[in-house]
Structures are given as C-alpha cells and as structure tokens.
Design a protein around this motif. Structure first.
Motif, PDB file in Angstrom:
ATOM      1  N   CYS B   6     -85.387  67.070  35.195  1.00  0.00           N
ATOM      2  CA  CYS B   6     -85.917  68.349  35.650  1.00  0.00           C
ATOM      3  C   CYS B   6     -87.090  68.742  34.751  1.00  0.00           C
ATOM      4  CB  CYS B   6     -84.846  69.435  35.597  1.00  0.00           C
ATOM      5  SG  CYS B   6     -83.398  69.018  36.588  1.00  0.00           S
ATOM      6  N   LYS B   8     -90.681  71.368  34.073  1.00  0.00           N
ATOM      7  CA  LYS B   8     -91.266  72.674  34.363  1.00  0.00           C
ATOM      8  C   LYS B   8     -92.739  72.710  33.975  1.00  0.00           C
ATOM      9  CE  LYS B   8     -90.463  77.627  33.700  1.00  0.00           C
ATOM     10  NZ  LYS B   8     -89.728  78.665  32.961  1.00  0.00           N
ATOM     11  N   ASP B  39     -89.698  68.632  28.243  1.00  0.00           N
ATOM     12  CA  ASP B  39     -89.413  67.891  29.472  1.00  0.00           C
ATOM     13  C   ASP B  39     -90.084  66.526  29.441  1.00  0.00           C
ATOM     14  OD1 ASP B  39     -88.131  70.200  30.194  1.00  0.00           O
ATOM     15  OD2 ASP B  39     -89.711  70.897  31.539  1.00  0.00           O
ATOM     16  N   SER B  62     -88.848  69.498  40.133  1.00  0.00           N
ATOM     17  CA  SER B  62     -89.373  70.730  39.552  1.00  0.00           C
ATOM     18  C   SER B  62     -89.153  71.887  40.506  1.00  0.00           C
ATOM     19  CB  SER B  62     -90.871  70.596  39.239  1.00  0.00           C
ATOM     20  OG  SER B  62     -91.301  71.698  38.479  1.00  0.00           O
ATOM     21  N   ALA B  68     -96.882  73.092  40.935  1.00  0.00           N
ATOM     22  CA  ALA B  68     -95.981  72.226  40.166  1.00  0.00           C
ATOM     23  C   ALA B  68     -96.048  70.773  40.645  1.00  0.00           C
ATOM     24  CB  ALA B  68     -94.545  72.749  40.239  1.00  0.00           C
ATOM     25  N   THR B  71     -97.611  68.830  38.045  1.00  0.00           N
ATOM     26  CA  THR B  71     -96.681  68.502  36.960  1.00  0.00           C
ATOM     27  C   THR B  71     -95.852  67.275  37.324  1.00  0.00           C
ATOM     28  OG1 THR B  71     -96.568  70.875  36.590  1.00  0.00           O
ATOM     29  CG2 THR B  71     -94.921  69.525  35.460  1.00  0.00           C
TER      30      THR B  71
END
Lengths: 329, 249
Positions: B6, B8, B39, B62, B68, B71
């Motif tokens: 996971c 962020k 992360d 995410s 995101a 990311t």
C-alpha cells in the motif's frame, strides 16, 4: 461519561517515564471533564508493586492485569486486553504514550474498538465539553487542531511534552484477571538485541546530542558519546539524515521527517547544517544549541545558543566543562 | 509469494508547505508530490522478496485521487507488476483509510501485505496495524528487515536502543521502516515498461473519517538566538547560559 484512562507502560516490571506522563495528562483532562483518572498497567506477576506509585500522579484507580504472557510486550496479547478494559469502563478519552510500544499498541486497540486515534499529540484541551487535540503533521512543519468524532477519543501523547505532575490523591490498586490465550498468539518475540532495560529511544530522551556530516567520519562519534556520558541519564544520541544515509549511524537515531520528531529539554546539534526536514523534526525542543563552523548554516536560525567554530575543538571542551559542572554537583 | 504494497502520495519531504486559505489543509500548488519514503522502502522490500524467491507478483495499491496514478506508476517503474488505484478521499483518520483498504483486500490470498511505517504527511503511524486487526492478520510494525521461513516471517524491529526479532505466522501485515531496503532507482527501461503495466482503477469503499482538522497552523516561531562566540573559548559561557539562563543542564 467523564473518566479518562491512561495506559501506563512498564518494561522489565518497572514503570517507564512515559507512564507518569500519560497518568498526569489523564488526571489533568479528567479534572476538566469532571471525572477521575484511571491507570491501566499490564505486566508479569508482581507488576502491581511498581504500579502503586501512579496514585501519586493522580490516578484514582490503578487497574493492574498481571499474567505471564504480559510480562514482555506482545501486541497480540496486549491489544485485546486493553480494548476489553476500555469497553468495561466509561471513558471520555484514553491516553497512550507515543513511544515505540504505544505507537504499535494504540492503533490496534482503536481498530478493535472501532474508534479513531490521534497519534503523537502535543496538546489536549477541553472546549465546551469537547476534546480538542493538537498534533504535528508533516513532521512538525505544521500543527493541526483536530476533533475526534467518537467516544472514547483515543490519543497517544508525544514523550517529554506533558510533564509528570505529582498530586496528593493516592489511588487504589484494583487487580483484574486478564484473559490471554498464550498458545493462540500468532506473534512471538524471539529475542531482543542490544537493548538494555533502561535504553532510551531518541524520541524519549530529555537531552539529545546529535551529529551531522560535519563529524566527518563515523570513527569520530566517540566525541559525542563522551559528551552524552558526561551529561548523564536521559541523554541519547541523535543523527542527521545525511549520516544515516551514509551508513555512519543507525536509522533509529535519525531526527527529522524520515526519522523521529523530537522535543527534548535540550538539543545539541553538532556539525548539522539544518536541512528543512531536520529542522522540522527538532524545532519544538525547549533549548537548542548549535555548533557549526559555517556561520550561515540554517541551524543557527532555530538555535538559542550558537558557537561558530570547529566542532573538533568545541566538543571535547564542552565535555570537560560539563564534567566539571557535574563534579561540582 | 504474492505481495501487496500500500503506497501513498505525499508532499516531498524537502518541500516547504503552505497552509491553504481555509486553514484546514495545505495548499498543493507548486508542491512536488512523491511516493511516501517509507512506502518506497516497503516496495523495495517486496521486490527483493519476490526476486529472491523467483516466484510471485507485487501489486501496489493506493487510495487517493487520480493524481495517485503517478505514484503507482513510480512503484511500477521500480519493478512492481500491477497497480490498483482506489479512488477516494484520503483522510487524516487512519481507521477510515484502513477500512477502505480492508474492504478491497478482504479475502486476498497474498501472504504478505506491506505498508510504510507511517505516511510522511499525516505522521499517524496507524493504518498498518489497524489493517492487520481488520483483516485478522498478525502484524509487525517498524520492520527494518524480514525473511520468510516456511509459514512464518521473521522480522527485525527497531526498538529503543536495539533490535527485536519477532516471528509471525503468515498471512501477515508488516510496516516497513528505513534500514535494509534502500530503494532502487527506476531505470529508463523500468519507466518505459511501467507505462504498459496493468493499472486498474475503481472506486474506493466510502468510509467517512471521524477526525476533523479544525485548523492548521505553522509551528511557533522560536525567539532570537544568540551566537555565544567563535571558537572553543566560548564553551564556558555556553555552559553557564545553559545552566543559569536556560535551566537545561
């Protein structure tokens, strides 16, 4: 619904400093809510002996759960017991320490109880009967005033911010039998390496001696160790991100946004220039000393006292002067 | 072994933040966003574990808005196999985030779910252990290194002044911190490959946060400091000031 519960952390059967802080904070808050403060102590058989002193910090009731499986911290054993004690009471708020144990335990308890948690809190106020919580975000680049829309409100408090306050009321110890199925624990602690009973995390230390790239090489850290030892109890070593990234020091010592955020009584920054993420992590220290040969280093902008000089001249001299001071008593 | 990580999206830790006009959030304009550094350690840990086992897939997940995706692509460029964006509002209430993640990950057969020990914006250090409780998985926080041994995973945890070695049964949730897993740089080849890797998008389970930010403020300004002197001869005066004025020694 006005009582406040404090989780009182112990290690090796002795209460930690954080226990006095959580109980003191709970007593202050309970007075504002018009209720009383309770302390919760979990540990091995005999832990009740250490717990009695919490009455002197304002705990009206000291609830002690002793069990072989609770002697050392195991979250799978602790979290359900803590959640059960909270359910059994009538609490407006529950206060954990934001220590390594507290940061592991409190979120689990919150999930068991289905209530939100505010971590690493630096301020607790009651306004119109509502709890207002101050907590840092972005490693201290900003502070948030938040409210928790649930009962009880769970918080963990940052070490060294809420001072222990001795109070007259002597609380009574109430033993209970914690339910632990030691055979069903899915987590087992195999060993602890290099950590003695009184070991301090940098976030819990009252004085931090912190080194940066100006130290030039890891072999020079004996200078900071000597200074730490001269200052004495409650002092821990810190480090900048640069020296942790270089592999000179362990990450556990790192102060700043990808390390620990700290608020000691005294922070001594040695050879640290003061990157923005480092300053964020230590700027709420009560007193800051900077030793750096660059007069333009940003660390001087947050320092209360600075010495512009070669640290290799200053630090041994400082160690000697502190030793002299300690010898005078 | 399949691993879920996971991640962020947070402001770069080197960034100066500006509080927005409504005083309840930061102003995102001009801010560079990155994958939260913790992360990133978790992604690296997952990649190394799968590479060593020569078996399994790394899926990065995410919770956030469409930005995101960037990311997730960064994690795919490092070497993760698949991405999943759960579109929803992030919250400073870690329990709301954990519930939204749990709604998606409930029933997942991946033996390991990894997260960073905390997000470098809210600093709440709570989503991982909450997710562990919600999914009824054994959970270890602050892991600096781990290895899978049969049906268990053995973790080194950062504790006061030392290391705790903890063994947990799989399936497990681990939160990873700095130590062993210095993240790799994405290669150009990795960045190109990431564009073609599967990135699924779906709506996150709506969970309302119960922590409300009333007001954000900057940290209090520190009073003007003084340069006690230049050179080691200033040390006795420094010690006097620390003792008598600051009451710090």
């Amino acid at each position: 619904m006005a009582d406040v519960l404090a989780f009182a952390e112990q290690r090796d059967g002795q209460l930690r400093g954080a226990a006095r802080e959580t109980v003191s904070a709970a007593a202050t808050l309970a007075a504002e809510f018009g209720g009383s403060a309770h302390a919760l102590v979990l540990g091995g058989p005999g832990v009740a002996d250490a717990a009695t002193e919490l009455g002197g910090f304002g705990a009206a009731s000291i609830q002690v759960g002793a069990h072989e499986a609770l002697a050392d911290y195991n979250p799978e054993a602790y979290a359900p017991v803590v959640a059960e004690r909270i359910r059994a009471g009538d609490y407006a708020a529950v206060i954990f320490p934001a220590s390594i144990l507290g940061k592991d335990l409190a979120p689990r308890v919150a999930a068991h109880l289905d209530v939100p948690l505010a971590t690493d809190v630096t301020g607790l106020e009651v306004q119109d009967g509502e709890l207002q919580v101050i907590r840092p975000m972005y490693a201290g680049k900003a502070f948030a005033r938040v409210t928790l829309d649930a009962t009880p409100a769970l918080v963990s408090i940052r070490p060294n911010v809420f001072q222990p306050m001795e109070r007259e009321a002597a609380g009574t110890v109430e033993a209970f039998e914690p339910q632990v199925d030691a055979g069903a624990l899915r987590l087992r602690v195999r060993e602890r390496k290099g950590s003695s009973g009184d070991a301090l995390d940098v976030a819990e230390a009252t004085i931090i001696v912190s080194g940066g790239r100006g130290m030039k090489a890891p072999d020079n850290w004996h200078l900071l160790e000597d200074l730490r030892d001269a200052i004495g109890d409650g002092t821990a070593l810190g480090a900048s991100r640069a020296v942790v990234d270089a592999g000179w020091r362990p990450h556990a010592e790192q102060v700043g946004q990808t390390g620990k955020t700290v608020a000691p009584k005294l922070y001594v920054a040695v050879g640290i220039s003061g990157a923005i993420q480092h300053l964020a992590g230590m700027r709420t220290s009560q007193t800051i000393v900077a030793i750096n040969k660059d007069p333009d280093a940003p660390i001087f902008n947050v320092a209360d006292y600075g010495i512009v000089a070669d640290l290799f001249d200053v630090v041994p001299r400082l160690t000697d002067e502190v030793k002299k001071l300690r010898a005078e008593g | 072994m399949d691993i879920i990580v996971c991640v962020k999206r947070v402001p770069d830790t080197e960034t100066r933040i500006q509080i927005a006009e409504d005083e309840t959030r930061i102003d995102p304009s001009g801010v560079k966003f990155i994958i939260s550094p913790y992360d990133e350690f978790a992604v690296e840990a997952a990649l190394r574990t799968v590479e060593e086992a020569e078996d399994g897939e790394v899926t990065v997940v995410s919770l956030g808005d469409d930005d995101a995706q960037e990311t997730l692509r960064a994690a795919l460029a490092m070497g993760a196999d698949k991405g999943l964006l759960l579109q929803g509002e992030g919250s400073t209430d870690g329990l709301a985030t954990a519930k939204a993640l749990a709604a998606e990950l409930q029933g997942s057969e991946a033996p390991l779910i990894l997260l960073g020990v905390k997000a470098a914006d809210d600093d709440q250090s709570q989503v991982g252990p909450m997710l562990g409780v919600l999914l009824d998985r054994a959970t270890v926080t602050g892991v600096t290194a781990f290895r899978v041994e049969g049906d268990t995973v053995v973790c080194d945890r950062e504790v006061e002044g030392g290391v705790e070695v903890v063994e947990v049964d799989l399936p497990a949730v681990l939160t990873v911190t700095k130590g062993t897993y210095e993240p790799r740089y994405a290669s150009l080849k990795g960045i190109m490959a990431a564009k073609r890797k599967p990135l699924e998008t779906k709506e996150a389970e709506a969970v309302e946060g119960r922590i409300r930010v009333q007001q954000l403020t900057y940290p209090p300004e520190r009073g003007d400091g003084q340069i006690v002197g230049e050179g080691a001869d200033a040390v006795p005066e420094l010690v006097r000031l620390l003792r008598e004025e600051a009451n710090a020694l």
